[in-house]
Design an enzyme around this catalytic site. Structure first.
Site, PDB file in Angstrom:
ATOM      1  N   LYS A  60       0.857  -1.192   0.000  1.00 50.35           N
ATOM      2  CA  LYS A  60       0.000   0.000   0.000  1.00 50.35           C
ATOM      3  C   LYS A  60       0.889   1.235   0.000  1.00 50.35           C
ATOM      4  O   LYS A  60       1.690   1.442   0.907  1.00 50.35           O
ATOM      5  CB  LYS A  60      -0.901   0.058   1.230  1.00 50.35           C
ATOM      6  CG  LYS A  60      -1.902   1.203   1.103  1.00 50.35           C
ATOM      7  CD  LYS A  60      -2.596   1.562   2.387  1.00 50.35           C
ATOM      8  CE  LYS A  60      -1.910   2.629   3.176  1.00 50.35           C
ATOM      9  NZ  LYS A  60      -1.837   3.956   2.512  1.00 50.35           N
TER      10      LYS A  60
ATOM     11  N   GLU B 212       9.915  -0.079  10.754  1.00 49.12           N
ATOM     12  CA  GLU B 212      10.930   0.980  10.684  1.00 49.12           C
ATOM     13  C   GLU B 212      10.186   2.257  11.014  1.00 49.12           C
ATOM     14  O   GLU B 212       9.383   2.745  10.230  1.00 49.12           O
ATOM     15  CB  GLU B 212      11.547   1.003   9.276  1.00 49.12           C
ATOM     16  CG  GLU B 212      12.951   1.591   9.266  1.00 49.12           C
ATOM     17  CD  GLU B 212      12.932   3.104   9.120  1.00 49.12           C
ATOM     18  OE1 GLU B 212      12.828   3.798  10.160  1.00 49.12           O
ATOM     19  OE2 GLU B 212      13.013   3.580   7.975  1.00 49.12           O
TER      20      GLU B 212
ATOM     21  N   CYS C  99      13.322  10.004   9.091  1.00 47.91           N
ATOM     22  CA  CYS C  99      13.349   9.439  10.454  1.00 47.91           C
ATOM     23  C   CYS C  99      14.764   9.431  11.019  1.00 47.91           C
ATOM     24  O   CYS C  99      14.949   9.309  12.218  1.00 47.91           O
ATOM     25  CB  CYS C  99      12.712   8.062  10.483  1.00 47.91           C
ATOM     26  SG  CYS C  99      12.842   7.173   8.970  1.00 47.91           S
TER      27      CYS C  99
ATOM     28  N   GLU D 299       9.209  13.836  17.606  1.00 49.06           N
ATOM     29  CA  GLU D 299       9.693  13.862  16.234  1.00 49.06           C
ATOM     30  C   GLU D 299       8.893  14.929  15.475  1.00 49.06           C
ATOM     31  O   GLU D 299       7.689  14.776  15.274  1.00 49.06           O
ATOM     32  CB  GLU D 299       9.501  12.494  15.581  1.00 49.06           C
ATOM     33  CG  GLU D 299      10.109  12.426  14.216  1.00 49.06           C
ATOM     34  CD  GLU D 299       9.969  11.056  13.566  1.00 49.06           C
ATOM     35  OE1 GLU D 299       8.898  10.448  13.680  1.00 49.06           O
ATOM     36  OE2 GLU D 299      10.942  10.624  12.922  1.00 49.06           O
TER      37      GLU D 299
HETATM   38  P1  ADP Z   1       3.313   9.575   8.404  1.00 48.93           P
HETATM   39  O1  ADP Z   1       3.039  10.371   9.639  1.00 48.93           O
HETATM   40  O2  ADP Z   1       4.715   9.566   7.960  1.00 48.93           O
HETATM   41  O3  ADP Z   1       2.308   9.800   7.311  1.00 48.93           O
HETATM   42  P2  ADP Z   1       1.922   7.208   9.114  1.00 48.93           P
HETATM   43  O4  ADP Z   1       2.421   6.172  10.058  1.00 48.93           O
HETATM   44  O5  ADP Z   1       0.717   7.968   9.485  1.00 48.93           O
HETATM   45  O6  ADP Z   1       3.180   8.109   8.855  1.00 48.93           O
HETATM   46  O7  ADP Z   1       1.677   6.584   7.682  1.00 48.93           O
HETATM   47  C1  ADP Z   1       2.525   5.645   7.094  1.00 48.93           C
HETATM   48  C2  ADP Z   1       1.681   4.686   6.290  1.00 48.93           C
HETATM   49  O8  ADP Z   1       0.804   4.004   7.174  1.00 48.93           O
HETATM   50  C3  ADP Z   1       0.813   5.342   5.238  1.00 48.93           C
HETATM   51  O9  ADP Z   1       0.784   4.520   4.082  1.00 48.93           O
HETATM   52  C4  ADP Z   1      -0.549   5.388   5.897  1.00 48.93           C
HETATM   53  O10 ADP Z   1      -1.624   5.374   4.983  1.00 48.93           O
HETATM   54  C5  ADP Z   1      -0.524   4.081   6.690  1.00 48.93           C
HETATM   55  N1  ADP Z   1      -1.461   4.036   7.821  1.00 48.93           N
HETATM   56  C6  ADP Z   1      -1.928   5.055   8.569  1.00 48.93           C
HETATM   57  N2  ADP Z   1      -2.788   4.600   9.504  1.00 48.93           N
HETATM   58  C7  ADP Z   1      -2.864   3.258   9.346  1.00 48.93           C
HETATM   59  C8  ADP Z   1      -3.572   2.207  10.008  1.00 48.93           C
HETATM   60  N3  ADP Z   1      -4.392   2.455  11.019  1.00 48.93           N
HETATM   61  N4  ADP Z   1      -3.379   0.936   9.591  1.00 48.93           N
HETATM   62  C9  ADP Z   1      -2.544   0.670   8.573  1.00 48.93           C
HETATM   63  N5  ADP Z   1      -1.866   1.609   7.900  1.00 48.93           N
HETATM   64  C10 ADP Z   1      -2.008   2.884   8.274  1.00 48.93           C
END
Ligand code: ADP
Length: 492
Positions: free
Chosen positions: A179, A253, A288, A390
């Site tokens: 994804k 990560e 990061c 962060e």
């Molecule tokens: P950032 O703050 O860098 O956007 P996130 O951890 O929010 O980091 O997002 C990283 C990835 O995780 C993205 O592809 C986002 O769509 C996905 N993501 C966010 N929330 C969820 C969730 N509840 N379950 C699975 N994937 C998620």
């Protein structure tokens, strides 16, 4: 629900075909440098995830039996194809992420080809072991693929991070449902198309969707046998909970708040230059591994800071596609507002000294995008929220130290432990410090990016598992099976 026509190159990859989401819904993609929507991609949901996982599971049955060297050859062909499209890919990355073409997007596209080439070359290294159990027994291990890998990636280096999941997972005989991040899916979709030119259908499936529906559905799907996630610590914990429910292995990560410890003997220009690299200013510090806590020895504090401010002020902010731009835009409004919030908090503190930067310009061309200026707060304390959380933006805090034990104590006083940087001409002192810092990766006298072959990953809440390397690939994407054979007719 938004719906609009999506051109083929912006459709998802599912079972070898370009597809829209089952619902027909789409996600608008914003150019962070102009705040304008310039593309749409499908918005996948649980139904799309289910189709993709089923396609990957079906493809796994034969992909796992493709001889590793043949799988490796396919990855090498992908590397060549990606390399041939470096410039196109780089421009897409720069447009959707806001990262500057010269300093960030082009190197990212180049490294993506290298990642496929590196892992393609490792396909012959999926070796097992034999156990010395005597002449009548042969006991050996096999490195077997795990099955369907569910991979979820963020937007900050989207194509490179996609490659870091896809290449080792496929090399080891797994199939993948990846994804992409909702903010930066276009480069990943282009990479998916390039991969598909060389792969059987279903081996790689790439979805675009939001985290809370598409990501969550992928994390929870019973057909996924391994979860590999890069992103925030907060979402990483949710992924780990999903993995725990089904007892599937997970690699994470996650975030960081990396310390840079500067000794008095490093009060020189090369260290200043290195600190700017370590802080990842030219990626708007959306990394990061950004060395965002600068521990400067008290005896050099003001002088070093002055040099750092003078050098950092030369960074050119502007249009990511302009070759003269060093630093582009922050990815989206949410992040931009968050970064501004931290700057406001620093400005509001009577005990903080603003050494450079501040709130973004409100007029002029830079106000048209999410442009944040490099900002440094001096005389900071390691207890401040600015020093603990962060920020994922170009906000650096400079903290004074006198005693090395104190500097290391402060460096380690964080729930993160991804990267660290130590600066000193006294190599014994530098290495003793490097060994005491709690981090998965410590650089001495440089602030460079990851290189292929290094075991990259974090300790503490920065993650679990290693990437970028042979051992990271073997540990993350294979499981060991032991086969024991009685060679004699009599029981041993
Ligand atoms: P950032 O703050 O860098 O956007 P996130 O951890 O929010 O980091 O997002 C990283 C990835 O995780 C993205 O592809 C986002 O769509 C996905 N993501 C966010 N929330 C969820 C969730 N509840 N379950 C699975 N994937 C998620």
């Amino acid at each position: 629900m938004q719906a609009c026509a999506v051109p083929d190159a912006r459709r998802m990859l599912l079972d070898g075909e370009r597809v829209d989401s089952a619902s027909g819904a789409t996600i608008p993609i914003l150019n962070p440098a102009s705040r304008s929507v310039f593309a749409h991609v499908p918005r996948a949901g649980a139904e799309d995830v289910d189709r993709a996982v089923k396609a990957a599971a079906e493809a796994f049955a034969s992909w796992r039996d493709v001889p590793p060297r043949e799988r490796g050859r396919m990855l090498l062909r992908i590397a060549d194809s990606v390399e041939a499209k470096t410039e196109e890919l780089a421009r897409i990355i720069a447009t959707e992420t806001g990262n500057a073409l010269r300093t960030q997007a082009r190197p990212e596209a180049g490294l993506t080809a290298d990642i496929f080439r590196y892992f393609g070359g490792l396909a012959s290294e999926l070796k097992g072991e034999t156990l010395p159990l005597g002449e009548h027994l042969l006991s050996y291990t096999r490195r077997e693929p795990i099955g369907v890998v569910g991979a979820i990636i963020p937007w900050n280096a989207p194509v490179l991070l996609a490659a870091l999941k896809i290449a080792p997972a496929l090399c080891t005989g797994n199939t993948v449902v990846l994804k992409a991040a909702e903010d930066a899916p276009l480069g990943v979709l282009m990479l998916a198309g390039t991969c598909q030119e060389h792969l059987p259908p279903g081996v790689l499936n790439v979805l675009t969707g939001y985290g809370h529906d598409c990501g969550a559905a992928l994390g929870a799907h019973p057909g996924v046998r391994k979860l590999s996630f890069t992103g925030s610590t907060e979402v990483g914990k949710l992924i780990m909970e999903q993995a725990a429910r089904r007892v599937v292995p997970v690699s994470l990560e996650l975030g960081g708040k990396s310390p840079s410890i500067v000794f008095p003997d490093a009060n020189e220009d090369w260290a200043v230059e290195g600190i700017i690299g370590a802080m990842r200013f030219t990626r708007q510090s959306q990394s990061c591994t950004a060395g965002s806590r600068l521990f400067l020895h008290a005896s050099i504090f003001d002088e070093f800071l002055e040099k750092l401010v003078a050098r950092t002020s030369k960074l050119r902010l502007g249009d990511p596609l302009d070759e003269s731009t060093d630093m582009g835009a922050i990815i989206n409004e949410k992040q931009f507002t968050k970064v501004c919030g931290y700057i406001e908090e620093g400005l509001g503190r009577s005990d903080a000294r603003l050494a450079m930067g501040g709130l973004p310009p409100e007029t002029g061309p830079l106000s048209e995008g999410f442009f944040a200026r490099p900002t440094i707060f001096a005389d900071a304390s390691n207890d401040w929220r600015l020093a603990r959380e962060e920020i994922f933006g170009p906000v650096l805090v400079a903290i004074r130290w006198e005693d090395v034990d104190d500097a290391i104590r402060m460096a380690n006083d964080s729930h993160y432990g991804l990267a660290a940087f130590v600066w000193s001409r006294d190599i014994g002192q530098a290495l003793r410090t490097a060994h005491r810092v709690e981090a998965g990766w410590v650089q001495v006298n440089q602030g460079a990016g990851q290189v292929l072959g290094q075991s990259y990953g974090g300790v503490k809440q920065s993650g679990i598992g290693r990437e970028f390397s042979l051992e990271g690939m073997l540990d993350s994407f294979t499981q060991k099976k032991c086969v024991t054979v009685n060679l004699g007719l009599a029981a041993p």
